[in-house]
Design a protein around this motif. Structure first.
Motif, PDB file in Angstrom:
ATOM      1  N   LEU A  41       0.836  -1.205   0.000  1.00  0.00           N
ATOM      2  CA  LEU A  41       0.000   0.000   0.000  1.00  0.00           C
ATOM      3  C   LEU A  41       0.876   1.262   0.000  1.00  0.00           C
ATOM      4  O   LEU A  41       0.656   2.194  -0.781  1.00  0.00           O
ATOM      5  N   LYS A  42       1.852   1.240   0.862  1.00  0.00           N
ATOM      6  CA  LYS A  42       2.786   2.375   0.956  1.00  0.00           C
ATOM      7  C   LYS A  42       3.520   2.563  -0.366  1.00  0.00           C
ATOM      8  O   LYS A  42       3.689   3.681  -0.857  1.00  0.00           O
ATOM      9  N   THR A  43       3.932   1.422  -0.992  1.00  0.00           N
ATOM     10  CA  THR A  43       4.634   1.489  -2.277  1.00  0.00           C
ATOM     11  C   THR A  43       3.701   2.046  -3.364  1.00  0.00           C
ATOM     12  O   THR A  43       4.114   2.852  -4.202  1.00  0.00           O
ATOM     13  N   ALA A  44       2.423   1.612  -3.309  1.00  0.00           N
ATOM     14  CA  ALA A  44       1.454   2.109  -4.298  1.00  0.00           C
ATOM     15  C   ALA A  44       1.305   3.625  -4.174  1.00  0.00           C
ATOM     16  O   ALA A  44       1.227   4.349  -5.183  1.00  0.00           O
ATOM     17  N   LEU A  45       1.300   4.123  -2.956  1.00  0.00           N
ATOM     18  CA  LEU A  45       1.196   5.581  -2.760  1.00  0.00           C
ATOM     19  C   LEU A  45       2.455   6.276  -3.288  1.00  0.00           C
ATOM     20  O   LEU A  45       2.372   7.316  -3.943  1.00  0.00           O
ATOM     21  N   ARG A  46       3.601   5.658  -3.035  1.00  0.00           N
ATOM     22  CA  ARG A  46       4.866   6.255  -3.505  1.00  0.00           C
ATOM     23  C   ARG A  46       4.858   6.401  -5.032  1.00  0.00           C
ATOM     24  O   ARG A  46       5.165   7.460  -5.569  1.00  0.00           O
ATOM     25  N   TYR A  47       4.453   5.314  -5.749  1.00  0.00           N
ATOM     26  CA  TYR A  47       4.433   5.360  -7.218  1.00  0.00           C
ATOM     27  C   TYR A  47       3.384   6.349  -7.711  1.00  0.00           C
ATOM     28  O   TYR A  47       3.606   7.077  -8.673  1.00  0.00           O
ATOM     29  N   TYR A  48       2.244   6.359  -7.040  1.00  0.00           N
ATOM     30  CA  TYR A  48       1.173   7.285  -7.450  1.00  0.00           C
ATOM     31  C   TYR A  48       1.657   8.740  -7.344  1.00  0.00           C
ATOM     32  O   TYR A  48       1.463   9.547  -8.263  1.00  0.00           O
ATOM     33  N   LEU A  49       2.342   9.046  -6.244  1.00  0.00           N
ATOM     34  CA  LEU A  49       2.810  10.424  -6.053  1.00  0.00           C
ATOM     35  C   LEU A  49       3.955  10.774  -7.004  1.00  0.00           C
ATOM     36  O   LEU A  49       4.134  11.930  -7.381  1.00  0.00           O
ATOM     37  N   ALA A  50       4.733   9.734  -7.380  1.00  0.00           N
ATOM     38  CA  ALA A  50       5.803   9.981  -8.357  1.00  0.00           C
ATOM     39  C   ALA A  50       5.195  10.334  -9.714  1.00  0.00           C
ATOM     40  O   ALA A  50       5.684  11.215 -10.427  1.00  0.00           O
ATOM     41  N   ASP A  51       4.095   9.644 -10.065  1.00  0.00           N
ATOM     42  CA  ASP A  51       3.420   9.891 -11.354  1.00  0.00           C
ATOM     43  C   ASP A  51       2.638  11.203 -11.345  1.00  0.00           C
ATOM     44  O   ASP A  51       2.600  11.930 -12.327  1.00  0.00           O
ATOM     45  N   GLU A  52       1.972  11.429 -10.218  1.00  0.00           N
ATOM     46  CA  GLU A  52       1.102  12.613 -10.132  1.00  0.00           C
ATOM     47  C   GLU A  52       1.408  13.379  -8.845  1.00  0.00           C
ATOM     48  O   GLU A  52       0.673  13.272  -7.856  1.00  0.00           O
ATOM     49  N   PRO A  53       2.523  14.115  -8.819  1.00  0.00           N
ATOM     50  CA  PRO A  53       2.956  14.771  -7.574  1.00  0.00           C
ATOM     51  C   PRO A  53       1.904  15.741  -7.037  1.00  0.00           C
ATOM     52  O   PRO A  53       1.120  16.304  -7.803  1.00  0.00           O
ATOM     53  N   LEU A  54       1.930  15.888  -5.726  1.00  0.00           N
ATOM     54  CA  LEU A  54       1.029  16.849  -5.080  1.00  0.00           C
ATOM     55  C   LEU A  54       1.673  18.225  -5.124  1.00  0.00           C
ATOM     56  O   LEU A  54       2.849  18.369  -4.795  1.00  0.00           O
ATOM     57  N   ALA A  55       0.919  19.210  -5.530  1.00  0.00           N
ATOM     58  CA  ALA A  55       1.449  20.573  -5.493  1.00  0.00           C
ATOM     59  C   ALA A  55       1.572  20.998  -4.024  1.00  0.00           C
ATOM     60  O   ALA A  55       0.857  20.471  -3.171  1.00  0.00           O
ATOM     61  N   PRO A  56       2.516  21.907  -3.707  1.00  0.00           N
ATOM     62  CA  PRO A  56       2.678  22.329  -2.309  1.00  0.00           C
ATOM     63  C   PRO A  56       1.368  22.851  -1.710  1.00  0.00           C
ATOM     64  O   PRO A  56       1.127  22.726  -0.517  1.00  0.00           O
ATOM     65  N   ASP A  57       0.503  23.415  -2.562  1.00  0.00           N
ATOM     66  CA  ASP A  57      -0.776  23.926  -2.054  1.00  0.00           C
ATOM     67  C   ASP A  57      -1.920  22.997  -2.472  1.00  0.00           C
ATOM     68  O   ASP A  57      -2.992  23.448  -2.861  1.00  0.00           O
ATOM     69  N   ALA A  58      -1.659  21.676  -2.383  1.00  0.00           N
ATOM     70  CA  ALA A  58      -2.599  20.691  -2.938  1.00  0.00           C
ATOM     71  C   ALA A  58      -4.006  20.783  -2.359  1.00  0.00           C
ATOM     72  O   ALA A  58      -4.963  20.444  -3.025  1.00  0.00           O
ATOM     73  N   GLY A  59      -4.117  21.213  -1.108  1.00  0.00           N
ATOM     74  CA  GLY A  59      -5.450  21.443  -0.538  1.00  0.00           C
ATOM     75  C   GLY A  59      -6.363  20.242  -0.639  1.00  0.00           C
ATOM     76  O   GLY A  59      -6.122  19.199  -0.041  1.00  0.00           O
TER      77      GLY A  59
END
Ligand code: KG4
Ligand code: ZN
Length: 350
Positions: A226-244
């Protein structure tokens, strides 16, 4: 019987006074979270030094909150495992010294059994024996397991995590989302305003008995993917600093994967065991979505849910003393010669 409990298995120094079996007279907890936060996790060397510093005052405070003196103590109960060896040693040494000085028995308690019986600490709860057989779900920073309890002190380990604990899944996910340590509580708060269906994260299927040491895979957990899935997801679609809002949606979706994974195993364990009650303890049982989802599940099944009161969800000495109050834990002369057991499993007793 008045029991002084001492807990130092990880990063909380705690002392409590209870009247057997489990009436809490005081429960003092000194948390080290602020000291470990900058490192992103518990640093064992810092933890044990802090236990040495904090325990004397914590024990004095527990006595004065309970309104008793040293002479009223009939036994000293202490966690001897599982946990960090150097942290456990500090509590065990303190308890041995007090038991010798006060000339009262020393009782060695399995920390996980403390979490197991923690729901019964609140006034108005039934006695554990009255709801047997029941299923216990323990979800903490270091452990995730399901146990069928046939009688206090007797039962069967149904399942456990084969990799990360549920609390680790929260903390590692929160870390990837930049929420600090420990991230479980922050993620919980953010997720309340997020959409849990925003993104589907894996529920950590466990397929084979060869992965579980012989336990039934239906009752076992796996959170590392699960943690790895989140890591890959964020690598593909990074959160902007003001992701809100997107940050809240991702947090809610990630939390939903953990809660759903827990609920699926609970459902299977309740069905298989035929138990009428589920008792839940450990730091992750503070999670608001988990509490709400378990309440809905057990109500739909017509079964009873015993949730641990928030004050006793995290590590605390009241639950340790209560295990001794229920007549469990290692006793006798040889206990004073015993060492800590960092890898103890939930049903192992001294
Ligand atoms: O039981 P505990 O205090 O320590 C152990 O014995 O491990 O559990 C600490 C864990 C941490 O991983 C923390 O992030 C998690 O419990 N936790 C939560 C929440 N509050 C604490 N996880 C999710 N939601 C929460 N509200
Ligand atoms: Zn714990």
């Amino acid at each position: 019987m008045i029991i002084l409990g001492i807990e130092s298995s990880c990063d909380e120094s705690s002392a409590a006074v209870i009247e057997a079996p489990c009436r809490v007279l005081s429960n003092t907890v000194s948390s080290q979270i602020a000291l470990h936060g900058p490192y992103g996790g518990v640093v064992p060397e810092i933890a044990c030094r802090e236990h040495v510093r904090a325990l004397p005052a914590v024990i004095s405070d527990a006595l004065s909150q309970a309104g008793i003196g040293w002479g009223a103590i009939d036994a000293v109960a202490v966690t001897y495992g599982p946990g960090l060896a150097s942290s456990l040693l500090v509590g065990l040494a303190a308890a041995k010294a007090l038991s010798l000085r006060l000339e009262v028995p020393l009782i060695a308690v399995n920390h996980l059994q403390g979490h197991l019986f923690s729901p019964f600490l609140s006034p108005g709860m039934p006695e554990p024996a009255a709801v047997c057989p029941f299923v216990s779900l323990i979800v903490s920073g270091g452990h995730t397991c399901l146990v069928r309890v046939d009688a206090p002190g007797r039962g069967e380990l149904l399942g456990q995590t084969i990799d990360d604990a549920a609390g680790e899944a929260f903390d590692k996910g929160a870390n990837l989302l930049g929420l600090g340590y420990p991230g479980g509580p922050v993620l919980d708060r953010l997720a309340r305003e997020g959409d849990p269906r925003y993104r589907r994260f894996p529920r950590g299927r466990v397929d084979a008995k060869s992965w579980t040491g012989g336990l039934d895979p239906r009752f076992c957990f796996s959170f590392s993917g699960l943690k790895t899935a989140l890591r890959y997801y964020l690598a593909d679609e990074p959160l902007a600093p003001d992701a809100g809002q997107r940050l809240r949606d991702v947090a809610a979706s990630y939390q939903e994967a953990i809660v759903d994974a827990l609920l699926r195993r609970v459902t299977a364990a309740m069905e298989q065991s035929g138990a009428g009650t589920l008792a839940v303890g450990g730091g992750v049982s503070l999670n608001s979505r988990l509490r709400e989802a378990l309440a809905a599940l057990l109500a739909s099944q017509g079964r009873q849910l015993l949730l641990t009161e928030p004050a006793y969800c995290g590590d605390n000495a009241a639950m340790v003393a209560a295990v001794a109050g229920l007549g469990l834990g290692g006793r006798g002369e040889s206990v004073a010669a015993r060492d800590v057991c960092p890898n103890l499993s939930v049903l192992e007793a001294y």
